[in-house]
Write an enzyme that holds these catalytic residues in place. Structure first.
Site, PDB file in Angstrom:
ATOM      1  N   ARG A  65       0.953  -1.319   0.119  1.00 57.70           N
ATOM      2  CA  ARG A  65      -0.024  -0.182   0.052  1.00 57.70           C
ATOM      3  C   ARG A  65       0.838   1.276  -0.016  1.00 57.70           C
ATOM      4  O   ARG A  65       1.833   1.328   0.862  1.00 57.70           O
ATOM      5  CB  ARG A  65      -0.820  -0.108   1.184  1.00 57.70           C
ATOM      6  CG  ARG A  65      -1.490   1.419   1.604  1.00 57.70           C
ATOM      7  CD  ARG A  65      -2.563   1.658   0.457  1.00 57.70           C
ATOM      8  NE  ARG A  65      -3.232   3.019   0.821  1.00 57.70           N
ATOM      9  CZ  ARG A  65      -4.322   3.640  -0.092  1.00 57.70           C
ATOM     10  NH1 ARG A  65      -4.280   3.129  -1.479  1.00 57.70           N
ATOM     11  NH2 ARG A  65      -4.686   4.800   0.168  1.00 57.70           N
ATOM     12  N   ILE A  66       0.678   2.170  -0.742  1.00 59.71           N
ATOM     13  CA  ILE A  66       1.425   3.390  -1.030  1.00 59.71           C
ATOM     14  C   ILE A  66       0.501   4.326  -0.478  1.00 59.71           C
ATOM     15  O   ILE A  66      -0.663   4.705  -1.261  1.00 59.71           O
ATOM     16  CB  ILE A  66       1.666   3.754  -2.199  1.00 59.71           C
ATOM     17  CG1 ILE A  66       2.863   2.663  -2.814  1.00 59.71           C
ATOM     18  CG2 ILE A  66       2.396   5.176  -2.440  1.00 59.71           C
ATOM     19  CD1 ILE A  66       3.031   2.834  -4.330  1.00 59.71           C
ATOM     20  N   SER A  68      -0.445   8.035   0.886  1.00 56.41           N
ATOM     21  CA  SER A  68      -0.008   9.583   1.094  1.00 56.41           C
ATOM     22  C   SER A  68      -0.709  10.341   2.498  1.00 56.41           C
ATOM     23  O   SER A  68      -1.929  10.057   2.992  1.00 56.41           O
ATOM     24  CB  SER A  68      -0.662  10.571   0.048  1.00 56.41           C
ATOM     25  OG  SER A  68      -0.067  10.137  -1.273  1.00 56.41           O
ATOM     26  N   CYS A  70      -2.339  11.970   5.433  1.00 58.08           N
ATOM     27  CA  CYS A  70      -3.470  12.838   5.673  1.00 58.08           C
ATOM     28  C   CYS A  70      -3.704  12.924   6.958  1.00 58.08           C
ATOM     29  O   CYS A  70      -4.373  12.223   7.919  1.00 58.08           O
ATOM     30  CB  CYS A  70      -4.814  12.114   5.036  1.00 58.08           C
ATOM     31  SG  CYS A  70      -6.373  13.034   5.201  1.00 58.08           S
ATOM     32  N   CYS A  81     -12.910  12.727   3.870  1.00 58.12           N
ATOM     33  CA  CYS A  81     -12.350  12.051   3.110  1.00 58.12           C
ATOM     34  C   CYS A  81     -12.319  10.482   3.562  1.00 58.12           C
ATOM     35  O   CYS A  81     -12.893  10.075   4.567  1.00 58.12           O
ATOM     36  CB  CYS A  81     -10.832  12.371   2.851  1.00 58.12           C
ATOM     37  SG  CYS A  81      -9.849  12.000   4.373  1.00 58.12           S
ATOM     38  N   CYS A  83      -9.498   8.395   3.752  1.00 57.89           N
ATOM     39  CA  CYS A  83      -8.100   8.055   3.708  1.00 57.89           C
ATOM     40  C   CYS A  83      -7.861   7.328   5.048  1.00 57.89           C
ATOM     41  O   CYS A  83      -7.173   6.199   4.949  1.00 57.89           O
ATOM     42  CB  CYS A  83      -7.181   9.323   4.170  1.00 57.89           C
ATOM     43  SG  CYS A  83      -7.349  10.511   2.765  1.00 57.89           S
ATOM     44  N   THR A 130     -12.818  19.173  -4.846  1.00 54.92           N
ATOM     45  CA  THR A 130     -11.456  18.893  -4.438  1.00 54.92           C
ATOM     46  C   THR A 130     -10.346  19.261  -5.788  1.00 54.92           C
ATOM     47  O   THR A 130      -9.326  19.883  -5.391  1.00 54.92           O
ATOM     48  CB  THR A 130     -10.988  17.463  -4.151  1.00 54.92           C
ATOM     49  OG1 THR A 130     -11.289  16.591  -5.057  1.00 54.92           O
ATOM     50  CG2 THR A 130     -11.925  17.312  -2.590  1.00 54.92           C
ATOM     51  N   ASP A 142      -3.481  17.136  -8.688  1.00 54.17           N
ATOM     52  CA  ASP A 142      -2.593  16.080  -7.927  1.00 54.17           C
ATOM     53  C   ASP A 142      -0.986  16.329  -8.236  1.00 54.17           C
ATOM     54  O   ASP A 142      -0.623  16.055  -9.318  1.00 54.17           O
ATOM     55  CB  ASP A 142      -2.928  14.764  -8.259  1.00 54.17           C
ATOM     56  CG  ASP A 142      -2.415  13.457  -7.472  1.00 54.17           C
ATOM     57  OD1 ASP A 142      -1.502  13.847  -6.685  1.00 54.17           O
ATOM     58  OD2 ASP A 142      -3.133  12.563  -7.368  1.00 54.17           O
ATOM     59  N   ARG A 144       1.352  14.822  -6.886  1.00 49.00           N
ATOM     60  CA  ARG A 144       2.046  13.556  -6.253  1.00 49.00           C
ATOM     61  C   ARG A 144       3.156  12.967  -7.293  1.00 49.00           C
ATOM     62  O   ARG A 144       2.578  12.857  -8.481  1.00 49.00           O
ATOM     63  CB  ARG A 144       1.397  12.559  -5.573  1.00 49.00           C
ATOM     64  CG  ARG A 144       0.727  13.028  -4.226  1.00 49.00           C
ATOM     65  CD  ARG A 144      -0.225  12.099  -3.645  1.00 49.00           C
ATOM     66  NE  ARG A 144      -1.244  12.137  -4.608  1.00 49.00           N
ATOM     67  CZ  ARG A 144      -2.522  11.178  -4.082  1.00 49.00           C
ATOM     68  NH1 ARG A 144      -2.302  10.312  -3.226  1.00 49.00           N
ATOM     69  NH2 ARG A 144      -3.404  11.218  -5.134  1.00 49.00           N
ATOM     70  N   LYS A 170      -0.979   5.107  -9.652  1.00 49.93           N
ATOM     71  CA  LYS A 170      -0.100   4.298  -8.722  1.00 49.93           C
ATOM     72  C   LYS A 170       0.311   3.163  -9.578  1.00 49.93           C
ATOM     73  O   LYS A 170       1.407   2.879  -9.466  1.00 49.93           O
ATOM     74  CB  LYS A 170      -0.635   4.097  -7.502  1.00 49.93           C
ATOM     75  CG  LYS A 170      -0.840   5.548  -6.456  1.00 49.93           C
ATOM     76  CD  LYS A 170      -1.404   4.828  -5.193  1.00 49.93           C
ATOM     77  CE  LYS A 170      -1.654   6.241  -4.273  1.00 49.93           C
ATOM     78  NZ  LYS A 170      -1.955   5.976  -3.011  1.00 49.93           N
TER      79      LYS A 170
END
Length: 210
Positions: A65-66, A68, A70, A81, A83, A130, A142, A144, A170
């Site tokens: 799992r990657i 980010s 939060c 969200c 997350c 968003t 985004d 990232r 991803k």
């Protein structure tokens, strides 16, 4: 199994440095925790990794799992969200499998940072979604990139993964970095009124597979 010995990985314009490694018992299972820095020209990116089980070459592809960072969701339990739900599902599935990695990237607000994320919240309260809020603030939807997690996966000698993600970017980033995604496993958050518009934007404007 003995810990993987420290080493750096050189990539074009990128250097991976393992900062630390320690024992990490948690309510989900017993992990090893690692700290990594990704060193780029004029920039240092950080990530924390939870590892469990034997990830040596030749073993079946592990769960990865990657995630980010939060702060609002993971720590402050925001219901704006999904997350926190995704994070807990991922850690639990990795622990249950007994093998895998959770890579926790310092990429708050899809890379715009915490204060800008709160500015985006304010714009969202006034009707923007968003994606529109990030653009209104002068950012891409985004920001990232996934060079650091790709380098971390390669650090552990992993060439194939079962990726816990709803985000096709991803998957594409891993494949581009030479890490084969043999399976994408979705993370489905419970339906809530407070996340309906957020998840619709992810699906319709960012192509997330939810």
């Amino acid at each position: 199994m003995r810990p993987v010995p420290w080493r750096n990985i050189e990539l074009p314009e990128f250097k991976l440095h393992k900062v630390a490694e320690a024992d990490f018992p948690s309510r989900f299972g017993h992990f090893r925790i690692f700290g990594f820095e990704g060193l780029k020209p004029n920039e240092t990116e950080e990530a924390v990794v939870l590892k469990i089980g034997d990830l040596s070459p030749g073993a079946p592809p592990p769960l990865v799992r990657i995630h980010s960072e939060c702060l609002t969701g993971d720590v402050l339990l925001s219901l704006r969200c999904d997350c926190r739900s995704q994070l807990e599902q991922a850690i639990e599935q990795i622990a249950d499998a007994g093998r895998g990695l959770l890579i926790y990237e310092h990429q708050e607000g899809r890379g715009i940072g915490l204060m800008n994320k709160l500015r985006a919240y304010e714009l969202q309260d006034n009707g923007l979604d968003t994606v529109e809020a990030n653009v209104q603030l002068g950012f891409a939807p985004d920001l990232r990139d996934y060079a650091l997690p790709a380098a971390i996966i390669r650090f552990f000698g992993i060439r194939e993964v079962r990726l816990l993600s709803n985000n096709p970017d991803k998957v594409a980033a891993m494949e581009k970095a030479g890490v084969r995604v043999v399976e994408r496993i979705p993370l489905v958050a419970p339906a809530m009124d407070s996340t309906t518009d957020y998840l619709r934007t992810k699906r319709e404007k960012m192509g997330h597979l939810i």
